[in-house]
Write a protein that holds these residues in place. Structure first.
Motif, PDB file in Angstrom:
ATOM      1  N   MET A 111     -94.805   7.124   0.941  1.00  0.00           N
ATOM      2  CA  MET A 111     -93.702   8.051   0.844  1.00  0.00           C
ATOM      3  C   MET A 111     -92.379   7.293   0.944  1.00  0.00           C
ATOM      4  SD  MET A 111     -92.993  11.464   3.021  1.00  0.00           S
ATOM      5  CE  MET A 111     -91.798  11.069   4.267  1.00  0.00           C
ATOM      6  N   ALA A 112     -91.445   7.648   0.123  1.00  0.00           N
ATOM      7  CA  ALA A 112     -90.130   7.017   0.121  1.00  0.00           C
ATOM      8  C   ALA A 112     -89.261   7.573   1.238  1.00  0.00           C
ATOM      9  CB  ALA A 112     -89.453   7.240  -1.218  1.00  0.00           C
ATOM     10  N   ILE A 113     -88.416   6.724   1.760  1.00  0.00           N
ATOM     11  CA  ILE A 113     -87.461   7.108   2.794  1.00  0.00           C
ATOM     12  C   ILE A 113     -86.069   6.926   2.212  1.00  0.00           C
ATOM     13  CG2 ILE A 113     -86.521   6.476   5.045  1.00  0.00           C
ATOM     14  CD1 ILE A 113     -89.434   5.568   5.721  1.00  0.00           C
ATOM     15  N   ILE A 114     -85.236   7.942   2.357  1.00  0.00           N
ATOM     16  CA  ILE A 114     -83.869   7.890   1.860  1.00  0.00           C
ATOM     17  C   ILE A 114     -82.950   7.524   3.028  1.00  0.00           C
ATOM     18  CG2 ILE A 114     -82.011   9.163   0.725  1.00  0.00           C
ATOM     19  CD1 ILE A 114     -84.563   8.715  -1.000  1.00  0.00           C
ATOM     20  N   VAL A 115     -82.148   6.489   2.823  1.00  0.00           N
ATOM     21  CA  VAL A 115     -81.197   6.034   3.835  1.00  0.00           C
ATOM     22  C   VAL A 115     -79.800   6.497   3.421  1.00  0.00           C
ATOM     23  CG1 VAL A 115     -80.238   4.049   5.056  1.00  0.00           C
ATOM     24  CG2 VAL A 115     -82.601   3.968   4.210  1.00  0.00           C
ATOM     25  N   THR A 116     -79.116   7.169   4.340  1.00  0.00           N
ATOM     26  CA  THR A 116     -77.725   7.569   4.130  1.00  0.00           C
ATOM     27  C   THR A 116     -76.927   7.125   5.357  1.00  0.00           C
ATOM     28  OG1 THR A 116     -77.889   9.739   5.186  1.00  0.00           O
ATOM     29  CG2 THR A 116     -78.477   9.615   2.830  1.00  0.00           C
ATOM     30  N   ASP A 117     -75.660   7.450   5.365  1.00  0.00           N
ATOM     31  CA  ASP A 117     -74.818   7.107   6.518  1.00  0.00           C
ATOM     32  C   ASP A 117     -75.275   7.828   7.786  1.00  0.00           C
ATOM     33  OD1 ASP A 117     -73.347   5.584   4.748  1.00  0.00           O
ATOM     34  OD2 ASP A 117     -71.649   6.957   4.662  1.00  0.00           O
ATOM     35  N   ARG A 118     -76.091   8.847   7.653  1.00  0.00           N
ATOM     36  CA  ARG A 118     -76.605   9.593   8.810  1.00  0.00           C
ATOM     37  C   ARG A 118     -77.981   9.096   9.266  1.00  0.00           C
ATOM     38  NH1 ARG A 118     -74.707  12.749   5.116  1.00  0.00           N
ATOM     39  NH2 ARG A 118     -76.698  13.576   4.456  1.00  0.00           N
ATOM     40  N   GLY A 119     -78.584   8.167   8.529  1.00  0.00           N
ATOM     41  CA  GLY A 119     -79.885   7.632   8.917  1.00  0.00           C
ATOM     42  C   GLY A 119     -80.964   7.923   7.897  1.00  0.00           C
TER      43      GLY A 119
END
Length: 137
Positions: free
Chosen positions: A1-9
């Motif tokens: 499963m892919a994990i999306i990284v943003t400025d919030r984690g």
């Protein structure tokens, strides 16, 4: 499963549209996503950018930075949708990805284990740590 990284984690992928390869550009409909690779020319998307909700730029290796140029080019072409870097990026590259126009980074679970969320969040204040800000201080 892919994990999306943003400025919030870290987050799960919430893109609801269909993600198409660049070869299927003629089939792109409103709200679709398009995936491009490092050897692709982002200008090929110029005619459909208004319809595209997400562009996913593949990074096949940590040392292949062509995707950073693709992000800059897409933003210069006027793309305002979600811009996602996907693949082999390190937490140390997150600030650079954000500065050139990426909104988010997609990583695999194995990388997320080696570089947990706190390492990515340490680079989330990407506007404050560029060399120009340090020179102005």
């Amino acid at each position: 499963m892919a994990i999306i990284v943003t400025d919030r984690g870290f987050a799960a992928d919430d893109f609801p549209g269909t993600l198409r390869p660049l070869a299927e550009i003629d089939a792109v409909r409103e709200g679709d996503g398009v995936e491009i690779g490092p050897a692709d020319d982002p200008r090929a998307l110029a005619g459909v950018l208004a319809q595209v909700a997400l562009v996913r730029v593949r990074f096949p290796a940590f040392n292949d930075g062509r995707g950073f140029s693709h992000a800059r080019d897409l933003r210069s072409l006027g793309f305002r949708g979600r811009l996602r870097a996907a693949g082999h990026l390190l937490a140390d590259q997150y600030a650079m990805a954000r500065r050139v126009g990426f909104d988010e980074v997609e990583i695999g679970e194995d990388l997320a284990r080696r570089q947990p969320e706190h390492q990515w969040l340490a680079r989330a204040d990407w506007r404050a740590h560029d060399y120009q800000s340090r020179l102005r201080a």
